[in-house]
Design an enzyme around this catalytic site. Sequence first.
Site, PDB file in Angstrom:
ATOM      1  N   LYS A  13      36.361   7.030  29.468  1.00  0.00           N
ATOM      2  CA  LYS A  13      36.063   6.606  31.172  1.00  0.00           C
ATOM      3  C   LYS A  13      37.665   7.286  31.375  1.00  0.00           C
ATOM      4  CE  LYS A  13      37.167   2.666  30.145  1.00  0.00           C
ATOM      5  NZ  LYS A  13      37.123   2.227  29.142  1.00  0.00           N
ATOM      6  N   ARG A  88      37.451  -5.899  35.136  1.00  0.00           N
ATOM      7  CA  ARG A  88      36.787  -5.977  33.854  1.00  0.00           C
ATOM      8  C   ARG A  88      36.367  -7.570  33.134  1.00  0.00           C
ATOM      9  NH1 ARG A  88      41.089  -2.522  31.086  1.00  0.00           N
ATOM     10  NH2 ARG A  88      40.309  -1.976  29.251  1.00  0.00           N
ATOM     11  N   ARG A 122      42.421   9.714  19.050  1.00  0.00           N
ATOM     12  CA  ARG A 122      43.493   9.634  19.724  1.00  0.00           C
ATOM     13  C   ARG A 122      44.772   9.683  19.546  1.00  0.00           C
ATOM     14  NH1 ARG A 122      42.456   6.093  25.209  1.00  0.00           N
ATOM     15  NH2 ARG A 122      42.444   4.287  23.629  1.00  0.00           N
ATOM     16  N   ARG A 154      48.762   4.823  20.195  1.00  0.00           N
ATOM     17  CA  ARG A 154      48.966   3.577  21.620  1.00  0.00           C
ATOM     18  C   ARG A 154      48.501   3.019  20.366  1.00  0.00           C
ATOM     19  NH1 ARG A 154      44.513   3.733  25.609  1.00  0.00           N
ATOM     20  NH2 ARG A 154      44.642   1.510  25.645  1.00  0.00           N
ATOM     21  N   ARG A 165      39.943  -5.459  20.230  1.00  0.00           N
ATOM     22  CA  ARG A 165      39.323  -4.700  21.921  1.00  0.00           C
ATOM     23  C   ARG A 165      37.656  -4.576  22.468  1.00  0.00           C
ATOM     24  NH1 ARG A 165      42.425   0.394  22.498  1.00  0.00           N
ATOM     25  NH2 ARG A 165      41.433   0.871  23.740  1.00  0.00           N
TER      26      ARG A 165
HETATM   27  P1  AP5 Z   1      39.108   8.224  26.825  1.00  0.00           P
HETATM   28  O1  AP5 Z   1      38.952   8.823  27.496  1.00  0.00           O
HETATM   29  O2  AP5 Z   1      40.572   7.823  26.340  1.00  0.00           O
HETATM   30  O3  AP5 Z   1      38.734   6.379  27.106  1.00  0.00           O
HETATM   31  P2  AP5 Z   1      38.810   5.417  26.892  1.00  0.00           P
HETATM   32  O4  AP5 Z   1      37.300   5.126  27.772  1.00  0.00           O
HETATM   33  O5  AP5 Z   1      39.691   5.622  28.234  1.00  0.00           O
HETATM   34  O6  AP5 Z   1      39.952   4.172  26.320  1.00  0.00           O
HETATM   35  P3  AP5 Z   1      40.930   3.970  26.749  1.00  0.00           P
HETATM   36  O7  AP5 Z   1      41.009   3.162  25.325  1.00  0.00           O
HETATM   37  O8  AP5 Z   1      41.679   4.285  27.544  1.00  0.00           O
HETATM   38  O9  AP5 Z   1      39.952   2.539  27.373  1.00  0.00           O
HETATM   39  P4  AP5 Z   1      40.671   0.661  27.683  1.00  0.00           P
HETATM   40  O10 AP5 Z   1      39.558   0.403  28.614  1.00  0.00           O
HETATM   41  O11 AP5 Z   1      40.226  -0.158  26.053  1.00  0.00           O
HETATM   42  O12 AP5 Z   1      42.276   0.797  27.719  1.00  0.00           O
HETATM   43  P5  AP5 Z   1      42.806   0.599  29.255  1.00  0.00           P
HETATM   44  O13 AP5 Z   1      43.629   1.749  29.205  1.00  0.00           O
HETATM   45  O14 AP5 Z   1      42.397   0.891  30.143  1.00  0.00           O
HETATM   46  O15 AP5 Z   1      38.628   8.301  25.556  1.00  0.00           O
HETATM   47  C1  AP5 Z   1      39.227   8.230  23.543  1.00  0.00           C
HETATM   48  C2  AP5 Z   1      39.025   8.958  22.880  1.00  0.00           C
HETATM   49  O16 AP5 Z   1      37.879   9.869  22.695  1.00  0.00           O
HETATM   50  C3  AP5 Z   1      40.084  10.516  23.537  1.00  0.00           C
HETATM   51  O17 AP5 Z   1      40.727  10.960  22.377  1.00  0.00           O
HETATM   52  C4  AP5 Z   1      39.498  11.084  24.247  1.00  0.00           C
HETATM   53  O18 AP5 Z   1      39.782  12.904  23.962  1.00  0.00           O
HETATM   54  C5  AP5 Z   1      37.484  11.465  23.616  1.00  0.00           C
HETATM   55  N1  AP5 Z   1      36.414  11.309  24.143  1.00  0.00           N
HETATM   56  C6  AP5 Z   1      36.418  10.878  25.366  1.00  0.00           C
HETATM   57  N2  AP5 Z   1      35.063  11.525  25.804  1.00  0.00           N
HETATM   58  C7  AP5 Z   1      35.076  12.428  24.867  1.00  0.00           C
HETATM   59  C8  AP5 Z   1      33.692  12.938  24.219  1.00  0.00           C
HETATM   60  N3  AP5 Z   1      32.627  13.074  25.144  1.00  0.00           N
HETATM   61  N4  AP5 Z   1      32.970  13.864  23.410  1.00  0.00           N
HETATM   62  C9  AP5 Z   1      34.491  13.544  22.414  1.00  0.00           C
HETATM   63  N5  AP5 Z   1      35.499  12.724  22.442  1.00  0.00           N
HETATM   64  C10 AP5 Z   1      35.595  11.781  23.943  1.00  0.00           C
HETATM   65  O19 AP5 Z   1      43.406  -0.624  28.840  1.00  0.00           O
HETATM   66  C11 AP5 Z   1      44.353  -1.279  27.419  1.00  0.00           C
HETATM   67  C12 AP5 Z   1      44.339  -2.491  27.798  1.00  0.00           C
HETATM   68  O20 AP5 Z   1      45.498  -2.961  28.830  1.00  0.00           O
HETATM   69  C13 AP5 Z   1      43.487  -3.332  27.396  1.00  0.00           C
HETATM   70  O21 AP5 Z   1      42.882  -3.595  26.292  1.00  0.00           O
HETATM   71  C14 AP5 Z   1      43.860  -4.991  28.707  1.00  0.00           C
HETATM   72  O22 AP5 Z   1      45.273  -5.345  27.286  1.00  0.00           O
HETATM   73  C15 AP5 Z   1      45.304  -4.285  29.647  1.00  0.00           C
HETATM   74  N6  AP5 Z   1      44.033  -3.983  31.016  1.00  0.00           N
HETATM   75  C16 AP5 Z   1      44.031  -2.818  31.423  1.00  0.00           C
HETATM   76  N7  AP5 Z   1      43.241  -3.285  32.104  1.00  0.00           N
HETATM   77  C17 AP5 Z   1      43.257  -4.762  32.920  1.00  0.00           C
HETATM   78  C18 AP5 Z   1      42.310  -5.678  33.287  1.00  0.00           C
HETATM   79  N8  AP5 Z   1      41.814  -5.434  34.367  1.00  0.00           N
HETATM   80  N9  AP5 Z   1      42.059  -6.620  32.827  1.00  0.00           N
HETATM   81  C19 AP5 Z   1      43.391  -7.314  32.079  1.00  0.00           C
HETATM   82  N10 AP5 Z   1      43.632  -6.295  31.373  1.00  0.00           N
HETATM   83  C20 AP5 Z   1      43.906  -4.925  31.523  1.00  0.00           C
END
Ligand code: AP5
Length: 214
Positions: A13, A88, A122, A154, A165
């Site tokens: 994402k 979420r 990552r 991270r 997660r």
């Molecule tokens: P990446 O693009 O970083 O993936 P992502 O889907 O963004 O993953 P995240 O881990 O950031 O998502 P998340 O939703 O768990 O975390 P968030 O920060 O929102 O890609 C991942 C890896 O793969 C990278 O190395 C990339 O280079 C590689 N890659 C990507 N696409 C690829 C492809 N097509 N081919 C090959 N490689 C590829 O949230 C973190 C925490 O914050 C949550 O756990 C929660 O505690 C809190 N939080 C955030 N929002 C809320 C909410 N709305 N409500 C409650 N808690 C929340």
Amino acid sequence: MNIVLLGPPGSGKGTQAKLLQDYYKIPHISTGDILRDHIKRETPLGKQVKNLLAEGKYVPDDVMLSLIKDRLSQPDSKKGFILDGFPRTIPQAESLQQIVHLDSVILVDADAELIVERISGRRTCACGASYHIESIKPKKEGICDKCGKELYLRDDDKPETVRKRLQVYAQQTSPLIQFYENKKMLTKIDGTAPIDSVFAKLKHILSHAVVNKE
Ligand code: AP5
């Protein structure tokens, strides 16, 4: 254009949202990045949520809603936005409906095995850039191409936290798929394809969303 990217952790994402931000010139709003910035600056919110993020648990809905309302009220969001990581939960999605109209909700999907592989590889930079030790290497190992800072793993990217997660996603976020399907707003794409292919597919879907709006 107001876009939501849904999907499990590590499905890509954030990677796609950054590409869409450059392409459509609208802000990428990542609630995870906003929370991590608070943690880094040791704000009261940062102190409140630090352990929740480290344990892979969600931040309470009321906290997230006040944060997103504030962010969407900023002038740059008026011409459109890409929401990454919000909503979420069902209460978050219901509240978002009251605040803004959405043009497109896209599920970027990937299976658990690939997710663990991607997330453990990552490497993140404080500037927001993201790399992967195999598929998206920086020019100099461990150093960000964009700002020259050192890359890090991270806190919540350790394998045991990634599993937590994924469980939380299955329990609390996957019901949003049905929620948006019922509203005929959801399009699913395969996040396991190469980054360029996923991006091409997204642009195609979104070009239709624009046509339908006009
Ligand atoms: P990446 O693009 O970083 O993936 P992502 O889907 O963004 O993953 P995240 O881990 O950031 O998502 P998340 O939703 O768990 O975390 P968030 O920060 O929102 O890609 C991942 C890896 O793969 C990278 O190395 C990339 O280079 C590689 N890659 C990507 N696409 C690829 C492809 N097509 N081919 C090959 N490689 C590829 O949230 C973190 C925490 O914050 C949550 O756990 C929660 O505690 C809190 N939080 C955030 N929002 C809320 C909410 N709305 N409500 C409650 N808690 C929340």
